[in-house]
Design an enzyme around this catalytic site. Structure first.
Site, PDB file in Angstrom:
ATOM      1  N   SER A   1       0.828  -1.199   0.000  1.00  0.00           N
ATOM      2  CA  SER A   1       0.000   0.000   0.000  1.00  0.00           C
ATOM      3  C   SER A   1       0.863   1.249   0.000  1.00  0.00           C
ATOM      4  CB  SER A   1      -0.917  -0.040   1.222  1.00  0.00           C
ATOM      5  OG  SER A   1      -1.016   1.228   1.810  1.00  0.00           O
ATOM      6  N   LYS A   2       0.285   2.287  -0.540  1.00  0.00           N
ATOM      7  CA  LYS A   2       0.968   3.573  -0.581  1.00  0.00           C
ATOM      8  C   LYS A   2       1.386   3.992   0.829  1.00  0.00           C
ATOM      9  CE  LYS A   2       2.075   7.500  -2.611  1.00  0.00           C
ATOM     10  NZ  LYS A   2       3.324   7.528  -3.335  1.00  0.00           N
ATOM     11  N   ARG A   3       0.596   3.553   1.795  1.00  0.00           N
ATOM     12  CA  ARG A   3       0.899   3.923   3.175  1.00  0.00           C
ATOM     13  C   ARG A   3       2.277   3.442   3.618  1.00  0.00           C
ATOM     14  NH1 ARG A   3      -3.059   1.515   6.791  1.00  0.00           N
ATOM     15  NH2 ARG A   3      -3.988   0.725   4.884  1.00  0.00           N
ATOM     16  N   TYR A   4       2.737   2.334   3.076  1.00  0.00           N
ATOM     17  CA  TYR A   4       4.042   1.831   3.489  1.00  0.00           C
ATOM     18  C   TYR A   4       5.176   2.453   2.689  1.00  0.00           C
ATOM     19  CZ  TYR A   4       0.955  -1.503   5.701  1.00  0.00           C
ATOM     20  OH  TYR A   4      -0.050  -2.077   6.425  1.00  0.00           O
ATOM     21  N   GLY A   5       4.826   3.435   1.897  1.00  0.00           N
ATOM     22  CA  GLY A   5       5.898   4.243   1.329  1.00  0.00           C
ATOM     23  C   GLY A   5       6.330   3.965  -0.095  1.00  0.00           C
TER      24      GLY A   5
END
Ligand code: GLU
Length: 478
Positions: free
Chosen positions: A250-254
């Site tokens: 996910s984008k959340r993990y960078g």
């Protein structure tokens, strides 16, 4: 049947790796069958609209070679290809569904829906079909009075809805598990549920390839096809791309967007090759594929049901394979901007390219590998000890003084001249080449490990800088 596939991203501002894989599979299936690959922008959720987000999608697809035959910026016979420009079609279809009994007007206010929710103790509740029983006259009167409404899908309460997915097999969902969800919102915009069906039908999509999060809601979409007398497409739902066993990438993990990987120094060809194998198995041991080879080899049968874990090391390995396979000229041209941005202009690119090509795995390693050319790192005299060459700081002083004297004499300061002069010097001093070159390399680079040896490094630094670095080493050793 002409094979027509589509990629239907929402404009979020980046292209997720999982999304790019969906686009790739849709592209490959279309091209393998001599069909069409279509780009459609799903922007009906206006809150999520990000400026320039469409441009990123166009650019990424073109950049990676996933050239679409029809799309917002290239046109085509079934446009417009941006959902917000197709509003009337959704409105007309929603009304047709009402006519056919597959949908109904709903005037329930937010407050009423909120109350349903509260009465259920705050739990998620299904819509209670309250407006299904309104008479045609009442509906017409309330619309004429200007009341706000939505159109909801009318789903039966008994039985199951079924279909066959090409990857996941037979899917059967009890109607009781479904809700009369909204098809057309009060602003006249469709929800995904309605829009995907209308667009896939009117765009003559033969194979719907998308993430498996839509697997269990597809029976609901099928009911719309059936109610309208439209032919259902073939469904291919894809397993998720995971960061590890439990988390989705996910984008959340960078680092989940295509642009992030390019920014980290990966080659687009390697990224495409790698993601092709994330969830698809060619059936043999081959791992390196160009886009053309993928088109040739791709088959829906090879798509796996189980989630695939994104393995960064594997991508890095693959990237290195692509770098090694480049011809020297191409490598030099591609590496040049990274070289210049890490050490500036003025270094001999041919020498640098020759040194780094066998050693780097991604472009971003270039800076780390050759940064010492621009700035001599801090180091200490223990670096002059070396078992293999029997070098010590004391011996280094003698070697460096002698080397400096010879190097100063050189007129041409190129690899061949430096090499010849150092080999002659070692012979004259009656020492092994290694004993002369070890301290010289330390003095010139300040590092125990370098790409290339003392001779190439001296040639890259030039005479003046080489002598300056030798002097610095001698002053440290004295
Ligand atoms: N806009 C949807 C998404 O980005 C597309 C799903 C589909 O391909 O139908 O997930």
């Amino acid at each position: 049947m002409r094979v027509r596939t589509r990629f239907a991203p929402s404009p979020t501002g980046y292209l997720h790796i999982g999304g790019l894989r969906t686009a790739l599979y849709a592209y490959l299936w279309a091209k393998k069958n001599g069909g069409d690959f279509i780009l459609r922008i799903e922007d009906t959720d206006r809150n999520r609209l990000v400026e320039d987000a469409c441009e990123i999608i166009y650019r990424t697809l073109k950049d990676t070679g996933l050239v679409y035959d029809e799309g917002p910026d290239v046109g085509g016979d079934y446009g417009p290809y941006i959902q917000s420009e197709r509003k009337q079609l959704y409105i007309d279809t929603a009304k047709e569904l009402v006519e056919r009994g597959a949908a109904y007007y709903c005037f329930c206010t937010k407050e009423r829906l909120q109350k349903l929710h509260e009465d259920a103790g705050g739990a998620a509740v299904k819509y209670d079909k309250h407006c299904l029983s309104l008479s045609k006259e009442e509906v017409e009167r309330r619309i004429a009075a200007g009341e706000e409404y939505v159109i909801r899908q009318n789903i039966g309460t008994e039985g199951t809805a079924e279909y066959d997915d090409l990857v996941y097999g037979h899917i059967s969902v009890p109607l009781a598990d479904m809700e009369d969800q909204i098809l057309l919102k009060s602003d006249g915009m469709p929800t995904y549920n309605l829009a995907n069906v209308v667009d896939d039908h009117y765009m003559k999509i033969s194979h719907v390839i998308r993430g498996m999060e839509y697997l269990s809601s597809t029976p609901k979409y099928n009911m719309l096809y059936d109610a309208l007398g439209w032919e259902r497409p073939v469904y291919i739902h894809l397993p998720p791309v995971m960061k590890d066993k439990t988390r989705k990438l996910s984008k959340r993990y960078g680092d989940a967007s295509y642009e992030d990987f390019i920014g980290k120094g990966y080659l687009k060809e390697a990224v495409i090759n790698y993601i092709a194998l994330l969830g698809w198995n060619p059936g043999d041991n081959r791992e390196i594929f160009t886009l053309e080879e993928l088109t040739e080899a791709f088959d829906l049968k090879g798509i796996s049901k189980s989630p695939s874990i994104f393995d960064n090391d594997k991508l890095t390995w693959m990237n290195a394979e692509y770098i090694r396979a480049m011809d020297d000229e191409t490598f030099k041209k591609k590496a040049a901007p990274y070289v210049v941005s890490s050490v500036g202009e003025g270094f001999d690119l041919d020498i640098i390219a020759g040194l780094i090509k066998p050693r780097i795995e991604t472009w971003n390693q270039i800076g780390e590998m050759i940064g010492f050319l621009r700035d001599l790192p801090e180091y200490d005299t223990s670096f002059f000890f070396n078992k293999k060459t029997k070098c010590t700081p004391e011996k280094s002083v003698d070697m460096l003084i002698a080397a400096k004297e010879e190097l100063e004499k050189l007129r041409a300061f190129d690899v061949v001249s430096i090499h010849d002069s150092m080999i002659a010097l070692a012979e004259k001093l009656e020492v092994k080449n290694g004993l002369l070159l070890w301290p010289l390399r330390i003095a010139l680079s300040g590092q125990l490990v370098t790409p290339g040896g003392a001779i190439e490094i001296a040639a890259l630094l030039g005479k003046e800088e080489s002598i300056r670095r030798i002097d610095k080493a001698l002053s440290m050793l004295s």
